[in-house]
Design a protein around this motif. Structure first.
Motif, mmCIF file in Angstrom:
data_model
loop_
_atom_site.group_PDB
_atom_site.id
_atom_site.type_symbol
_atom_site.label_atom_id
_atom_site.label_comp_id
_atom_site.label_asym_id
_atom_site.label_seq_id
_atom_site.Cartn_x
_atom_site.Cartn_y
_atom_site.Cartn_z
ATOM 1 N N ARG A 27 56.819 -8.857 26.131
ATOM 2 C CA ARG A 27 56.419 -7.639 26.838
ATOM 3 C C ARG A 27 55.750 -6.628 25.886
ATOM 4 N NH1 ARG A 27 55.164 -5.693 31.837
ATOM 5 N NH2 ARG A 27 55.928 -3.565 32.109
ATOM 6 N N LEU A 28 56.261 -6.541 24.653
ATOM 7 C CA LEU A 28 55.617 -5.638 23.678
ATOM 8 C C LEU A 28 54.185 -6.102 23.420
ATOM 9 C CD1 LEU A 28 58.587 -5.080 21.192
ATOM 10 C CD2 LEU A 28 57.434 -3.303 22.541
ATOM 11 N N ARG A 29 53.997 -7.417 23.267
ATOM 12 C CA ARG A 29 52.639 -7.926 23.038
ATOM 13 C C ARG A 29 51.736 -7.684 24.259
ATOM 14 N NH1 ARG A 29 50.202 -7.467 20.184
ATOM 15 N NH2 ARG A 29 48.833 -9.286 20.231
ATOM 16 N N GLN A 30 52.336 -7.767 25.471
ATOM 17 C CA GLN A 30 51.519 -7.506 26.668
ATOM 18 C C GLN A 30 50.979 -6.077 26.627
ATOM 19 O OE1 GLN A 30 54.265 -8.412 29.899
ATOM 20 N NE2 GLN A 30 53.402 -10.452 30.202
ATOM 21 N N GLY A 269 72.297 2.032 22.403
ATOM 22 C CA GLY A 269 71.152 2.612 21.714
ATOM 23 C C GLY A 269 71.628 3.713 20.803
ATOM 24 N N ASN A 270 71.021 3.796 19.618
ATOM 25 C CA ASN A 270 71.441 4.819 18.668
ATOM 26 C C ASN A 270 70.302 5.011 17.675
ATOM 27 O OD1 ASN A 270 72.913 6.584 17.160
ATOM 28 N ND2 ASN A 270 74.591 5.158 16.689
ATOM 29 N N GLY A 271 69.686 6.192 17.677
ATOM 30 C CA GLY A 271 68.594 6.452 16.736
ATOM 31 C C GLY A 271 67.466 5.443 16.890
ATOM 32 N N ARG A 272 67.243 4.647 15.861
ATOM 33 C CA ARG A 272 66.142 3.678 15.880
ATOM 34 C C ARG A 272 66.605 2.290 16.322
ATOM 35 N NH1 ARG A 272 61.770 5.347 12.620
ATOM 36 N NH2 ARG A 272 62.070 7.515 12.024
ATOM 37 N N LEU A 273 67.866 2.179 16.762
ATOM 38 C CA LEU A 273 68.426 0.869 17.120
ATOM 39 C C LEU A 273 68.636 0.751 18.626
ATOM 40 C CD1 LEU A 273 71.245 0.610 14.429
ATOM 41 C CD2 LEU A 273 69.050 -0.566 14.401
ATOM 42 N N MET A 274 68.403 -0.465 19.136
ATOM 43 C CA MET A 274 68.638 -0.729 20.555
ATOM 44 C C MET A 274 69.306 -2.091 20.679
ATOM 45 S SD MET A 274 64.681 -0.083 21.547
ATOM 46 C CE MET A 274 64.718 0.201 23.307
ATOM 47 N N ASP A 303 59.409 -1.450 27.390
ATOM 48 C CA ASP A 303 58.724 -0.308 28.016
ATOM 49 C C ASP A 303 59.182 1.014 27.395
ATOM 50 O OD1 ASP A 303 57.371 -2.119 29.540
ATOM 51 O OD2 ASP A 303 58.505 -1.769 31.384
ATOM 52 N N VAL A 304 60.485 1.116 27.085
ATOM 53 C CA VAL A 304 60.992 2.334 26.438
ATOM 54 C C VAL A 304 60.361 2.474 25.039
ATOM 55 C CG1 VAL A 304 63.072 3.416 25.469
ATOM 56 C CG2 VAL A 304 63.139 2.433 27.759
ATOM 57 N N ILE A 305 60.225 1.353 24.340
ATOM 58 C CA ILE A 305 59.582 1.409 23.004
ATOM 59 C C ILE A 305 58.136 1.899 23.152
ATOM 60 C CG2 ILE A 305 58.751 0.027 21.047
ATOM 61 C CD1 ILE A 305 61.238 -1.745 21.418
ATOM 62 N N ALA A 306 57.428 1.339 24.141
ATOM 63 C CA ALA A 306 56.024 1.745 24.327
ATOM 64 C C ALA A 306 55.931 3.252 24.595
ATOM 65 C CB ALA A 306 55.405 0.947 25.477
ATOM 66 N N GLU A 307 56.904 3.768 25.383
ATOM 67 C CA GLU A 307 56.884 5.212 25.684
ATOM 68 C C GLU A 307 57.180 6.062 24.441
ATOM 69 O OE1 GLU A 307 59.844 5.609 28.764
ATOM 70 O OE2 GLU A 307 58.763 4.147 29.994
ATOM 71 N N TRP A 319 67.038 4.720 25.133
ATOM 72 C CA TRP A 319 67.507 3.430 25.679
ATOM 73 C C TRP A 319 68.950 3.553 26.170
ATOM 74 C CZ3 TRP A 319 66.360 -0.503 28.227
ATOM 75 C CH2 TRP A 319 67.114 -1.673 28.224
ATOM 76 N N GLN A 320 69.775 4.290 25.449
ATOM 77 C CA GLN A 320 71.176 4.486 25.861
ATOM 78 C C GLN A 320 71.207 5.061 27.283
ATOM 79 O OE1 GLN A 320 74.076 3.809 24.310
ATOM 80 N NE2 GLN A 320 75.420 4.883 25.729
ATOM 81 N N THR A 321 70.334 6.025 27.553
ATOM 82 C CA THR A 321 70.302 6.636 28.888
ATOM 83 C C THR A 321 69.725 5.656 29.917
ATOM 84 O OG1 THR A 321 69.834 8.676 27.732
ATOM 85 C CG2 THR A 321 69.550 8.721 30.110
ATOM 86 N N ARG A 322 68.575 5.015 29.571
ATOM 87 C CA ARG A 322 67.904 4.122 30.529
ATOM 88 C C ARG A 322 68.782 2.926 30.888
ATOM 89 N NH1 ARG A 322 62.265 3.061 31.120
ATOM 90 N NH2 ARG A 322 62.092 5.190 30.356
#
Ligand SMILES: Cc1cc2nc3c(=O)[nH]c(=O)nc-3n(C[C@H](O)[C@H](O)[C@H](O)COP(=O)(O)OP(=O)(O)OC[C@H]3O[C@@H](n4cnc5c(N)ncnc54)[C@H](O)[C@@H]3O)c2cc1C
Length: 373
Positions: A27-30, A269-274, A303-307, A319-322
């Motif tokens: 998905r990231l590559r897409q 999710g925490n900081g830069r980790l998911m 999708d969260v990373i892309a945002e 990510w923790q919230t989503r």
């Protein structure tokens, strides 16, 4: 459609090339985002699983461009046949798929490599330290030792054994939870296209025929004192003998694989980790949705990373919230069904009602086979 790689400040690593990790990377590559993926095993590798995917999982595979590949390697399923509360009941299902993990997982990771994910097999990774501006990761490539690399975002997709990968994503130990076991065998009278499920006080066992004619036998059994010292495979045999099915002839069984007690992560999710897939919390296998949710969480995390590609330090908190809202209703239903089925009286009532009115299962079946949003 695959987008060209865009320049971004983020460098991204996915740890684990199972279903969730491969889905996230594809998905990231897409979206044109560059990504590294490391997988500690070489594929195909065995995996404890019931191997059944429903309508929603097939829709997710379609999004990743893989539905037809999967269909070509699997067997369609359209019936659920259960033994519980002293009855045998049958419920029609929307058409799903039974596919071995030895077929599905390599197909996903090969597709990931084909769309430009930088894949390293036989490479085990752990988070060494987390800093304000980066995550340092220790990578161990079989035969060539350790080396350290920094990333701006790390996605942990390492399945049920992900607990030790990062202190920042702590796990809740639930030692009395069920544990999983599966093996392949030849079992007479298992019809193609039917998902069989036998359920009693010791747990539940599912059987399904795969494309090569072998039967995948997968169970979630009570852990702790419930075992009375009896080996897990023997408990599976006895559970089937007590059932309304006539599956006493289990022959040529492969070596059984087991999971640790199924447990949950406390933070996803925490900081830069998911964390995604089983690494974000196990899913009771009864309703057969773990792979679907692994695909869905992989895609949603991408999708969260892309945002947040330009604010990588806040991606884990987003990510923790989503993740809490993603699939909340489905997870509640699954927890409710599996907890109820641990009570003998509930099994008798459920079996009696379904035997008389199979249509009662429709809302549940529909709910679990919703189109992905
Ligand atoms: C008994 C049982 C029956 C089930 N039946 C079904 C079913 O019928 N249908 C269904 O949809 N789901 C089912 N499930 C659930 C399903 O198997 C999981 O939910 C699904 O496999 C989760 O995928 P994942 O990618 O999160 O984890 P996994 O598939 O476990 O992948 C994790 C990957 O990470 C790799 N890894 C681990 N640590 C590291 C590391 N440090 N570095 C690099 N790589 C690492 C592992 O080698 C592995 O390949 C069942 C589960 C059980 C226990």
């Amino acid at each position: 459609m695959l987008m060209p790689t865009t320049a971004s400040e983020a460098s991204i690593l996915v740890i684990g090339g199972g279903i969730a990790g491969s889905a996230c990377a594809i998905r990231l590559r897409q979206q044109g985002i560059a990504v590294d993926l490391v997988e500690k095993e070489s594929f195909p590798r065995p995996k404890v699983c019931g191997c059944c995917i429903g309508v929603t999982g097939l829709a997710m595979l379609d999004r990743l461009g893989l539905k037809q590949f999967a269909k070509d390697r699997g067997v369609s399923t359209d019936r659920w046949c259960a033994s519980m509360g002293g009855r045998r009941i049958e419920v029609p299902l929307p058409t799903g798929l039974a596919i071995s993990r030895e077929s599905l997982d390599p197909m996903l990771i090969e597709h990931a490599a084909a769309v430009g994910v930088n894949v390293a097999m036989r490479c085990e990774a752990t988070v060494a330290s987390v800093h304000k501006d980066r995550v340092d990761v220790r990578r161990n490539i079989a035969g060539s030792g350790d080396h350290q690399q920094s990333y701006s975002i790390v996605v942990v997709a390492a399945g049920l054994r992900a607990g030790g990968i990062s202190r920042e994503l702590p796990w809740t130990a639930a030692p009395h939870g069920p544990f999983g076991i599966s093996f392949l065998a030849d079992v007479r009278d298992v019809e193609s296209g039917v998902i069989y499920m036998a359920c009693d006080d010791d747990g539940y066992v599912g059987l399904v025929k795969l494309a090569d004619g072998r039967i995948d036998v997968a169970a979630a059994l009570r852990s702790g004192a419930a075992s009375n010292g009896i080996a897990p495979v023997e408990r599976v045999r006895r559970l089937l003998e007590r059932s309304e099915f006539d599956f006493s002839s289990i022959e040529n069984a492969s070596t059984a694989m087991t999971t640790p007690p199924l447990r949950r992560s406390r933070r996803v999710g925490n900081g830069r980790l998911m964390a995604i897939g089983d690494a974000a919390g196990y899913i009771e296998p009864f309703t057969g949705e773990g792979m679907t949710w692994a695909l869905q969480s992989g895609v949603a995390a991408a999708d969260v990373i892309a945002e947040h590609i330009h604010q990588p330090a806040s991606v884990g908190d987003a990510w923790q919230t989503r993740c809490l809202t993603l699939l909340a209703a489905e997870k509640r239903t699954c927890r409710w069904v599996t907890s109820a089925l641990r009570w003998p009286l509930a099994r008798i009532v459920a079996a009696g009602s379904l035997a008389m009115f199979p249509g009662l299962a429709s809302p549940l079946v529909r709910g679990l086979n919703r189109s992905p949003s």
